[in-house]
Design a protein around this motif. Structure first.
Motif, mmCIF file in Angstrom:
data_model
loop_
_atom_site.group_PDB
_atom_site.id
_atom_site.type_symbol
_atom_site.label_atom_id
_atom_site.label_comp_id
_atom_site.label_asym_id
_atom_site.label_seq_id
_atom_site.Cartn_x
_atom_site.Cartn_y
_atom_site.Cartn_z
ATOM 1 N N LEU A 130 0.819 -1.211 0.000
ATOM 2 C CA LEU A 130 0.000 0.000 0.000
ATOM 3 C C LEU A 130 0.853 1.262 0.000
ATOM 4 O O LEU A 130 0.375 2.336 -0.360
ATOM 5 N N ALA A 131 2.113 1.142 0.371
ATOM 6 C CA ALA A 131 3.013 2.298 0.337
ATOM 7 C C ALA A 131 3.181 2.823 -1.089
ATOM 8 O O ALA A 131 3.549 3.984 -1.285
ATOM 9 N N ASP A 132 2.888 1.988 -2.094
ATOM 10 C CA ASP A 132 2.999 2.398 -3.497
ATOM 11 C C ASP A 132 1.748 3.105 -4.007
ATOM 12 O O ASP A 132 1.695 3.515 -5.169
ATOM 13 N N LEU A 133 0.724 3.236 -3.161
ATOM 14 C CA LEU A 133 -0.525 3.869 -3.578
ATOM 15 C C LEU A 133 -0.309 5.341 -3.899
ATOM 16 O O LEU A 133 0.261 6.083 -3.101
ATOM 17 N N LEU A 134 -0.776 5.758 -5.078
ATOM 18 C CA LEU A 134 -0.746 7.169 -5.454
ATOM 19 C C LEU A 134 -2.120 7.808 -5.354
ATOM 20 O O LEU A 134 -2.225 9.007 -5.156
ATOM 21 N N GLY A 135 -3.180 7.022 -5.507
ATOM 22 C CA GLY A 135 -4.504 7.588 -5.396
ATOM 23 C C GLY A 135 -5.581 6.653 -5.900
ATOM 24 O O GLY A 135 -5.311 5.528 -6.319
ATOM 25 N N VAL A 136 -6.815 7.146 -5.850
ATOM 26 C CA VAL A 136 -7.997 6.395 -6.271
ATOM 27 C C VAL A 136 -8.589 7.077 -7.500
ATOM 28 O O VAL A 136 -8.724 8.311 -7.532
ATOM 29 N N VAL A 137 -8.938 6.285 -8.507
ATOM 30 C CA VAL A 137 -9.555 6.837 -9.712
ATOM 31 C C VAL A 137 -10.953 7.341 -9.361
ATOM 32 O O VAL A 137 -11.768 6.609 -8.792
ATOM 33 N N VAL A 138 -11.204 8.593 -9.698
ATOM 34 C CA VAL A 138 -12.480 9.228 -9.418
ATOM 35 C C VAL A 138 -13.446 9.032 -10.569
ATOM 36 O O VAL A 138 -14.612 8.696 -10.373
ATOM 37 N N ARG A 139 -12.926 9.224 -11.780
ATOM 38 C CA ARG A 139 -13.784 9.090 -12.955
ATOM 39 C C ARG A 139 -12.971 9.102 -14.228
ATOM 40 O O ARG A 139 -11.824 9.547 -14.255
ATOM 41 N N LYS A 140 -13.602 8.643 -15.305
ATOM 42 C CA LYS A 140 -13.023 8.730 -16.636
ATOM 43 C C LYS A 140 -13.315 10.123 -17.169
ATOM 44 O O LYS A 140 -14.398 10.668 -16.972
ATOM 45 N N LEU A 141 -12.321 10.717 -17.829
ATOM 46 C CA LEU A 141 -12.491 12.054 -18.396
ATOM 47 C C LEU A 141 -12.905 11.956 -19.853
ATOM 48 O O LEU A 141 -12.539 11.005 -20.547
ATOM 49 N N PRO A 142 -13.648 12.952 -20.329
ATOM 50 C CA PRO A 142 -14.074 12.921 -21.742
ATOM 51 C C PRO A 142 -12.899 13.118 -22.679
ATOM 52 O O PRO A 142 -11.873 13.589 -22.344
#
Length: 142
Positions: A130-142
């Motif tokens: 988990l130390a490699d976590l950069l973030g969570v995907v919120v959504r796909k962009l157009p």
């Protein structure tokens, strides 16, 4: 308008840009491991979060230090968190964990899978840090 108000008005956009960039990053998906959810070339918005905030089912961005990308290119690895610390070890879905001694995912580790069955992920490599976590995907962009 006073000089102080002019300075404040000039600083606000720069501060807003800094705030947004410190909390979000846009990433282009490279590869088909998340098909059909994300196709190669799709751009996704990623919110930087602490590891403790990741839940099973979240699509996450992991640093490229993850074992699957050694020698690869790009910012990181986009995968779905199948199990997080404290969750039952999904032995039946992740062959690499079939012999795991733990009954729950250990602290500081996460089980990651791609949505495409041919994805290189925890099915071959086991737990990811988990130390490699950069973030969570919120959504796909157009």
């Amino acid at each position: 308008m006073t000089a102080a108000w002019i300075a404040l008005a000039a600083a606000l956009p720069a501060g807003l840009v800094w705030w947004i960039r410190s909390r979000f990053v846009v990433v282009t998906v490279n590869g088909g491991s998340m098909r059909p959810t994300y196709e190669p070339g799709d751009r996704v918005l990623v919110r930087r979060v602490a590891a403790e905030r990741v839940k099973a089912g979240d699509v996450v961005l992991m640093a490229s230090a993850a074992p699957v990308l050694r020698g690869g290119e790009g910012l990181g690895l986009v995968k779905r968190a199948l199990a997080v610390p404290g969750d039952p070890v999904p032995r039946e879905r992740v062959p690499a964990l079939a012999g795991a001694r733990e009954h729950t995912v250990p602290p500081g580790r996460v089980v990651l899978v791609g949505d495409h069955p041919g994805s290189d992920d925890s099915r071959q490599y086991g737990y990811f840090p988990l130390a490699d976590l950069l973030g969570v995907v919120v959504r796909k962009l157009p």
